[in-house]
Design a protein around this motif. Sequence first.
Motif, short mmCIF file in Angstrom:
data_model
loop_
_atom_site.label_atom_id
_atom_site.label_comp_id
_atom_site.label_asym_id
_atom_site.label_seq_id
_atom_site.Cartn_x
_atom_site.Cartn_y
_atom_site.Cartn_z
N GLY A 83 30.06 40.48 46.92
CA GLY A 83 29.68 40.98 45.61
C GLY A 83 30.74 41.82 44.92
N ASP A 84 31.79 42.24 45.66
CA ASP A 84 32.85 43.07 45.09
C ASP A 84 34.02 42.25 44.59
OD1 ASP A 84 31.38 45.33 45.64
OD2 ASP A 84 32.32 45.62 47.61
N LEU A 85 33.95 40.94 44.73
CA LEU A 85 35.05 40.07 44.33
C LEU A 85 34.76 39.37 43.01
CD1 LEU A 85 35.80 38.52 47.84
CD2 LEU A 85 37.08 40.31 46.67
N PRO A 86 35.76 39.21 42.15
CA PRO A 86 37.16 39.58 42.35
C PRO A 86 37.34 41.10 42.45
CG PRO A 86 36.91 38.07 40.48
CD PRO A 86 35.55 38.55 40.86
N GLY A 87 38.30 41.50 43.24
CA GLY A 87 38.58 42.92 43.41
C GLY A 87 40.03 43.14 43.74
N LYS A 88 40.49 44.36 43.50
CA LYS A 88 41.89 44.69 43.74
C LYS A 88 42.02 45.76 44.83
CE LYS A 88 43.81 43.60 39.19
NZ LYS A 88 44.61 44.12 38.05
N THR A 89 43.12 45.69 45.56
CA THR A 89 43.44 46.74 46.52
C THR A 89 44.00 47.93 45.76
OG1 THR A 89 45.75 46.03 46.87
CG2 THR A 89 44.04 44.94 48.19
N ALA A 90 44.22 49.02 46.47
CA ALA A 90 44.76 50.23 45.83
C ALA A 90 46.16 50.00 45.27
CB ALA A 90 44.77 51.39 46.83
N ILE A 91 46.86 49.01 45.80
CA ILE A 91 48.22 48.74 45.35
C ILE A 91 48.24 47.74 44.19
CG2 ILE A 91 48.96 46.74 46.71
CD1 ILE A 91 50.81 50.11 46.51
N GLY A 92 47.06 47.11 43.90
CA GLY A 92 46.97 46.21 42.77
C GLY A 92 46.88 44.74 43.13
N THR A 93 46.89 44.38 44.42
CA THR A 93 46.78 42.99 44.82
C THR A 93 45.37 42.49 44.53
OG1 THR A 93 48.41 43.34 46.57
CG2 THR A 93 47.04 41.37 46.73
N LEU A 94 45.26 41.34 43.88
CA LEU A 94 43.97 40.79 43.49
C LEU A 94 43.45 39.82 44.54
CD1 LEU A 94 41.73 40.31 41.36
CD2 LEU A 94 43.18 38.44 40.46
N TYR A 95 42.22 40.03 44.97
CA TYR A 95 41.50 39.09 45.83
C TYR A 95 40.41 38.46 44.96
CZ TYR A 95 43.78 40.70 50.06
OH TYR A 95 44.72 40.97 51.02
N ASP A 96 40.49 37.14 44.75
CA ASP A 96 39.57 36.52 43.82
C ASP A 96 38.25 36.09 44.44
OD1 ASP A 96 40.54 34.44 45.29
OD2 ASP A 96 41.29 33.27 43.59
N SER A 97 38.26 35.70 45.71
CA SER A 97 37.03 35.21 46.32
C SER A 97 37.15 35.27 47.83
CB SER A 97 36.75 33.76 45.88
OG SER A 97 37.81 32.90 46.27
N GLY A 98 36.02 35.04 48.51
CA GLY A 98 36.04 35.02 49.97
C GLY A 98 34.80 35.67 50.56
N ASP A 99 34.43 35.22 51.73
CA ASP A 99 33.31 35.82 52.47
C ASP A 99 33.86 36.28 53.82
OD1 ASP A 99 30.99 36.62 53.64
OD2 ASP A 99 30.01 34.66 53.64
#
Length: 203
Positions: A128-144
């Motif tokens: 439920g948090d995706l898409p989401g970014k890490t603290a450094i700005g890397t984007l994670y678009d999907s995944g379980d």
Amino acid sequence: MVRRTRRGIPGHDPGTRFLLTGTLALDETGRMLALKIEGVASFGARHAGNGPFSTVRNMERMLSSAYVIPALWLGMRGVFANMTPVSSYRGVGRFECNYLIERLIDAAAAKTGLDRIDLRRINVFAVGDLPGKTAIGTLYDSGDYAGNMGAAQRESGWDGFAARRAESEAREGCAASRFVIISKARAARPASTGVSASPRTAP
């Protein structure tokens, strides 16, 4: 990889040589608060391609793997050494970050008494948090990520491992029984080169 020809040393650029240390901070429930990584990367005897750029960029992008960590800190030094040069073919920091954080999680579990699987499960990006970014700005678009971890446990017979190890240890004269272990780790890497993140710097 060992080069056996004279032309191999100046003409090829594989290899990976890092010396990394890390510190992982958790709260009382096991939630990750901060990760600090310091290290030295060997570039070999000379510059080769985009080796220094690839190393620092990928360490930056993959610093927290797929874990949600609010604060990240990375300090890297590059050194030249009498070795085969390193470039983007190998030694570019992606797998080294994954390896280090997984080792830190196991060490944290051993020190705190928390379950090493639970530590991983509660700290990965939730669906439920995706898409989401890490603290450094890397984007994670999907995944379980948590779901995949559970599937891996079921398919590997994780819960039955203790019985399998006991059976192995009971076999007299079986030297291999001393090395029956089980471990779990996850890895993440970018799908393409993309644009390097822009980390926030402290004054």
